[in-house]
Design an enzyme around this catalytic site. Structure first.
Site, mmCIF file in Angstrom:
data_model
loop_
_atom_site.group_PDB
_atom_site.id
_atom_site.type_symbol
_atom_site.label_atom_id
_atom_site.label_comp_id
_atom_site.label_asym_id
_atom_site.label_seq_id
_atom_site.Cartn_x
_atom_site.Cartn_y
_atom_site.Cartn_z
ATOM 1 N N ASP A 84 0.991 -1.209 0.107
ATOM 2 C CA ASP A 84 0.017 0.020 -0.098
ATOM 3 C C ASP A 84 0.827 1.452 0.110
ATOM 4 O O ASP A 84 1.731 1.371 0.876
ATOM 5 C CB ASP A 84 -0.873 -0.070 1.294
ATOM 6 C CG ASP A 84 -2.039 -1.109 1.200
ATOM 7 O OD1 ASP A 84 -1.940 -2.158 2.109
ATOM 8 O OD2 ASP A 84 -2.823 -1.126 0.328
ATOM 9 N N ASP A 88 -9.782 -6.812 -0.558
ATOM 10 C CA ASP A 88 -8.850 -5.894 0.288
ATOM 11 C C ASP A 88 -9.475 -5.299 1.434
ATOM 12 O O ASP A 88 -10.220 -4.537 1.250
ATOM 13 C CB ASP A 88 -8.227 -5.019 -0.689
ATOM 14 C CG ASP A 88 -6.779 -4.219 0.291
ATOM 15 O OD1 ASP A 88 -6.336 -3.268 -0.350
ATOM 16 O OD2 ASP A 88 -6.622 -4.786 1.295
#
Ligand code: DX5
Ligand code: ZN
Length: 223
Positions: free
Chosen positions: A34, A173
């Site tokens: 991320d 996610d």
């Protein structure tokens, strides 16, 4: 069969190399990185510099989840790190198809991220022709450790119908666990990003956590 990508923003950064080795040995199928700009989301997570070290430390596929405004500025430097796939939030760019094309021009796979508030009409034929995965957020983007948004189940189900027989994966996610995987798998999700909810947990090894996540659909089928 499902695939589990480990969300490295949840690992212990002091021993990143060892964490990558242990996760690889424990059977994870890839890594989810991320990257945030503190503007699109109020957080930062990992960096392009981290990617260079992570790439050297693992042969597994590396996906980058870009939570940054105007991502086209960074595609070239991300591509130079040797990653495998870049996920783009369509609401961060004026023309997401153009950014997806830019990603593909570097020989990298491309994906679209659907935040809980993003409608499916962004999935035009042009966008769908450029991606191989749709990443469905089961939490608001930006932070680990959030609660599962129940509407995700209906969104995955509708997405499955939209994607129909296209060769495009559905990946989820956020808040991925042995509880949410079977429900989402039933609706068509086949790839999962595991973070603090299912993988980086106290008193359970990475090997056991990944085994439990992968077996959660089998046990559910038996049920
Ligand atoms: C959140 C990130 C996720 C997160 C998943 O914006 O995209 O990868 O780290 O972690 P958990 O499992 O804690 O939701
Ligand atoms: Zn992510």
């Amino acid at each position: 069969m499902i695939s589990i990508s480990a969300s490295l923003m949840c690992c212990n950064p002091l021993i990143l190399g060892e964490e990558i080795y242990q996760l690889q040995e424990a059977g994870c199928d890839g890594f989810h990185i991320d990257i945030m700009d503190g503007n699109f989301v109020q957080n930062f997570a990992m960096s392009i510099r981290d990617l260079r070290f992570i790439r050297k430390a693992s042969y597994l596929p590396i996906d980058v989840h870009l939570m940054i405004r105007d991502p086209s500025r960074y595609i070239a430097s991300l591509a130079a790190t040797g990653i495998d796939r870049i996920f783009i939030h369509p609401e961060t760019c004026d023309d997401c198809a153009a950014v997806l094309q830019q990603v593909r021009q570097f020989g990298i796979k491309a994906g679209i991220v659907l935040s809980p508030y993003v409608k499916f009409d962004i999935l035009t034929n042009q966008v769908l022709s450029l991606i191989d995965t749709v990443l469905v957020m089961a939490v608001s983007p930006g932070f680990a450790g959030q609660s599962f948004i129940p509407e995700t189940v209906g969104r995955v189900s509708m997405l499955s119908r939209i994607l129909d027989n296209r060769q495009i994966y559905i990946e989820v996610d956020g808040a991925v666990s042995t509880r949410t995987i079977p429900i989402l798998h039933d609706e068509g999700a086949r790839k999962f990003v595991a973070g603090t909810s299912g993988l980086f947990k106290e008193n359970i090894s990475y090997y056991q956590a990944i085994k439990d996540l992968k077996n959660s659909i089998a046990s559910q089928n038996v049920g």
